[in-house]
Design an enzyme around this catalytic site. Structure first.
Site, PDB file in Angstrom:
ATOM      1  N   CYS A 193      77.257  48.893  14.209  1.00 35.69           N
ATOM      2  CA  CYS A 193      77.868  48.578  12.914  1.00 35.69           C
ATOM      3  C   CYS A 193      77.377  49.590  11.887  1.00 35.69           C
ATOM      4  O   CYS A 193      76.225  50.004  11.909  1.00 35.69           O
ATOM      5  CB  CYS A 193      77.495  47.171  12.465  1.00 35.69           C
ATOM      6  SG  CYS A 193      78.295  46.688  10.919  1.00 35.69           S
ATOM      7  N   CYS A 241      69.786  42.626  10.199  1.00 32.35           N
ATOM      8  CA  CYS A 241      70.696  42.446  11.338  1.00 32.35           C
ATOM      9  C   CYS A 241      70.420  43.486  12.421  1.00 32.35           C
ATOM     10  O   CYS A 241      70.403  44.686  12.146  1.00 32.35           O
ATOM     11  CB  CYS A 241      72.134  42.555  10.835  1.00 32.35           C
ATOM     12  SG  CYS A 241      73.350  42.602  12.173  1.00 32.35           S
ATOM     13  N   CYS A 300      81.971  34.030  20.799  1.00 34.73           N
ATOM     14  CA  CYS A 300      81.618  34.888  19.672  1.00 34.73           C
ATOM     15  C   CYS A 300      81.810  36.326  20.149  1.00 34.73           C
ATOM     16  O   CYS A 300      81.126  36.772  21.075  1.00 34.73           O
ATOM     17  CB  CYS A 300      80.173  34.633  19.247  1.00 34.73           C
ATOM     18  SG  CYS A 300      79.639  35.728  17.902  1.00 34.73           S
ATOM     19  N   GLU A 319      77.957  43.097  23.270  1.00 31.68           N
ATOM     20  CA  GLU A 319      77.543  41.750  23.637  1.00 31.68           C
ATOM     21  C   GLU A 319      78.580  40.728  23.163  1.00 31.68           C
ATOM     22  O   GLU A 319      79.169  40.869  22.096  1.00 31.68           O
ATOM     23  CB  GLU A 319      76.165  41.432  23.042  1.00 31.68           C
ATOM     24  CG  GLU A 319      75.084  42.280  23.706  1.00 31.68           C
ATOM     25  CD  GLU A 319      73.666  41.845  23.355  1.00 31.68           C
ATOM     26  OE1 GLU A 319      72.827  41.897  24.256  1.00 31.68           O
ATOM     27  OE2 GLU A 319      73.398  41.468  22.199  1.00 31.68           O
ATOM     28  N   CYS A 327      72.921  34.618  15.479  1.00 35.76           N
ATOM     29  CA  CYS A 327      73.560  35.457  14.466  1.00 35.76           C
ATOM     30  C   CYS A 327      72.670  36.647  14.150  1.00 35.76           C
ATOM     31  O   CYS A 327      71.482  36.492  13.881  1.00 35.76           O
ATOM     32  CB  CYS A 327      73.749  34.677  13.164  1.00 35.76           C
ATOM     33  SG  CYS A 327      74.786  33.250  13.334  1.00 35.76           S
ATOM     34  N   CYS A 380      73.105  46.160   7.184  1.00 36.83           N
ATOM     35  CA  CYS A 380      72.371  45.022   6.595  1.00 36.83           C
ATOM     36  C   CYS A 380      70.949  45.010   7.181  1.00 36.83           C
ATOM     37  O   CYS A 380      70.777  45.121   8.394  1.00 36.83           O
ATOM     38  CB  CYS A 380      73.093  43.716   6.888  1.00 36.83           C
ATOM     39  SG  CYS A 380      74.799  43.742   6.308  1.00 36.83           S
TER      40      CYS A 380
HETATM   41  N1  SAH Z   1      79.791  41.841  10.271  1.00 35.55           N
HETATM   42  C1  SAH Z   1      80.157  40.521   9.950  1.00 35.55           C
HETATM   43  C2  SAH Z   1      80.088  39.570  11.124  1.00 35.55           C
HETATM   44  C3  SAH Z   1      78.916  39.637  12.069  1.00 35.55           C
HETATM   45  S1  SAH Z   1      77.415  38.968  11.593  1.00 35.55           S
HETATM   46  C4  SAH Z   1      79.335  39.990   8.799  1.00 35.55           C
HETATM   47  O1  SAH Z   1      78.318  40.579   8.479  1.00 35.55           O
HETATM   48  O2  SAH Z   1      79.729  38.983   8.225  1.00 35.55           O
HETATM   49  C5  SAH Z   1      77.658  37.206  11.476  1.00 35.55           C
HETATM   50  C6  SAH Z   1      76.724  36.551  10.443  1.00 35.55           C
HETATM   51  O3  SAH Z   1      75.350  36.632  10.843  1.00 35.55           O
HETATM   52  C7  SAH Z   1      76.798  37.217   9.067  1.00 35.55           C
HETATM   53  O4  SAH Z   1      76.882  36.256   8.055  1.00 35.55           O
HETATM   54  C8  SAH Z   1      75.465  37.927   8.995  1.00 35.55           C
HETATM   55  O5  SAH Z   1      75.047  38.172   7.683  1.00 35.55           O
HETATM   56  C9  SAH Z   1      74.556  36.985   9.725  1.00 35.55           C
HETATM   57  N2  SAH Z   1      73.296  37.589  10.178  1.00 35.55           N
HETATM   58  C10 SAH Z   1      73.053  38.898  10.420  1.00 35.55           C
HETATM   59  N3  SAH Z   1      71.767  39.063  10.816  1.00 35.55           N
HETATM   60  C11 SAH Z   1      71.190  37.834  10.808  1.00 35.55           C
HETATM   61  C12 SAH Z   1      69.894  37.343  11.156  1.00 35.55           C
HETATM   62  N4  SAH Z   1      68.930  38.147  11.570  1.00 35.55           N
HETATM   63  N5  SAH Z   1      69.660  36.018  11.034  1.00 35.55           N
HETATM   64  C13 SAH Z   1      70.648  35.176  10.631  1.00 35.55           C
HETATM   65  N6  SAH Z   1      71.893  35.582  10.313  1.00 35.55           N
HETATM   66  C14 SAH Z   1      72.171  36.895  10.393  1.00 35.55           C
HETATM   67 FE1  SF4 Z   2      77.193  44.754  10.359  1.00 31.82          FE
HETATM   68 FE2  SF4 Z   2      75.223  43.074  10.901  1.00 31.82          FE
HETATM   69 FE3  SF4 Z   2      75.840  43.595   8.365  1.00 31.82          FE
HETATM   70 FE4  SF4 Z   2      77.508  42.147   9.861  1.00 31.82          FE
HETATM   71  S1  SF4 Z   2      75.418  41.573   9.248  1.00 31.82           S
HETATM   72  S2  SF4 Z   2      78.033  43.856   8.514  1.00 31.82           S
HETATM   73  S3  SF4 Z   2      77.207  43.113  11.866  1.00 31.82           S
HETATM   74  S4  SF4 Z   2      75.046  45.072   9.837  1.00 31.82           S
END
Ligand code: SAH
Ligand code: SF4
Length: 337
Positions: free
Chosen positions: A88, A95, A81, A68, A330, A92
């Site tokens: 990934c 996410c 973006c 995406e 995000c 996390c």
């Molecule tokens: N992998 C990288 C970049 C992609 S995510 C990283 O983790 O930084 C971009 C941002 O969105 C990151 O700061 C991540 O922690 C945040 N993010 C992930 N899931 C989210 C959610 N459900 N709500 C808000 N922010 C989120």
């Molecule tokens: Fe991967 Fe999502 Fe964690 Fe970013 S926030 S490192 S995309 S699992």
């Protein structure tokens, strides 16, 4: 002999086939068609947010994997973006990309192709598809071309370091899309060796580090790879990066109600970042199917900001929520069914 013209077609005219390159001799076009590919990513699905500011593209790769990419319109500026991996590996908990797991790295071409896709969409519909008057007015003079890219889509860019840097070099090429280094932002979950490598190579980009918690224990509960790269090592790497590059780091903090959004949490992040060139980006949690947490209320987010500013002189922003209705916010990008 023909390379400059080809480059022009690829990145200025955004040609989507070799046939659309009439100034190249037919035999060169035939050779290119036989030996190379343009890497155009077909759109499997395109979704506009109801406010018309955000558009999400589900793009198909050659092996039929999907990624995406998101186009975000702001007044006078458009940001792409883009993704760096299919899925990934970092896991996390909040996410959607992490929840789907890791499939593979993207190639430099697949990363660049997403920016080109957005640049083409911007050319084709400069004002987007929204009919709302307020929107049309705010887009009275849409930007002529794409100038901002954030590596904040699917995947962890520093887990795919070489391909991402190769892609950034192509995006920055002055004879091509010519993006300025300070218009490219890379967000990392905190891959310490990657941050140190960025520091050594003094790459021209903005770095954002996903922090979310100011103690090792709280962070590891949200970001499992914090066990591999603990908070003290991460902060040491950030210090090294800022020291080597003179650059401020953006620290991202996903605000989750009752988890990491209290005044005590604000003071903890203030103490952690004391003395560092830093800005905090607060991101109210976006919903994902695999995590039950709720976003912090606006008032609590404002209080968090007031504490950072008043007690620690630490600047912060609350990220504008974009495309939540089409799961383009995000952490909401995922392609598993
Ligand atoms: N992998 C990288 C970049 C992609 S995510 C990283 O983790 O930084 C971009 C941002 O969105 C990151 O700061 C991540 O922690 C945040 N993010 C992930 N899931 C989210 C959610 N459900 N709500 C808000 N922010 C989120
Ligand atoms: Fe991967 Fe999502 Fe964690 Fe970013 S926030 S490192 S995309 S699992």
């Amino acid at each position: 002999m023909h390379a400059a013209r080809l480059w022009n077609y690829l990145y200025l005219e955004l040609a989507d086939s070799f046939d659309a390159m009439p100034e190249l001799p037919p035999r060169v076009r035939a050779l290119l068609a036989a030996e190379a590919g343009l890497g155009v990513l077909p759109t499997a699905l395109e979704t506009d947010s109801s406010d018309g500011f955000t558009c999400k593209y589900l793009l198909a790769l050659a092996d039929d994997a999907r990624i995406e990419t998101v186009l975000m319109r702001f007044t006078g500026r458009v940001t792409a973006c883009i993704s760096s991996q299919v899925g990934c590996a970092m896991g996390c908990v909040f996410c959607a990309t992490g929840q789907m797991g890791y499939t593979r790295h993207l190639t430099p071409g697949e990363i660049v192709a997403q920016a080109v896709h957005v640049a083409r969409a911007l050319r084709e519909t400069p004002r987007g598809n929204c009919k709302l008057l307020v929107y049309k007015q705010s887009m009275a003079s849409p930007p002529a071309r794409l100038r901002n890219v954030v590596l904040m889509g699917m995947g962890e860019p520093l887990h795919n370091y070489d391909a991402v840097m190769h892609a950034i070099d192509i995006l920055r090429d002055e004879a091509g899309l010519a993006l300025a280094g300070d218009r490219i932002t890379l967000s990392t979950v905190g891959v310490v060796p990657g941050i140190l490598r960025l520091a050594r190579e003094k790459r021209s980009l903005h770095l954002a580090v996903s922090l979310h918690a100011a103690t090792q224990e709280e962070r590891a509960a949200l970001v499992p790879v914090a066990k591999k790269w603990p908070l003290d090592e991460l902060m040491a790497a950030c210090r090294t990066y800022s020291g080597a590059t003179g650059r401020r780091i953006f620290y991202e903090w996903t605000l989750i109600e009752g988890k990491n959004d209290s005044p005590a949490h604000a003071r903890a992040v203030g103490r952690l970042l004391r003395g560092l060139p830093a800005q905090v980006n607060l991101i109210p949690l976006n919903p994902t199917s695999g995590y039950a947490g709720m976003p912090t209320h606006t008032e609590a987010a404002k209080k968090f900001q007031r504490i950072l500013a008043g007690e620690f002189a630490l600047p912060s922003t609350v990220r504008q929520r974009r495309g939540i209705d089409i799961a383009a916010g995000c952490g909401q990008l995922a392609t598993a069914s």
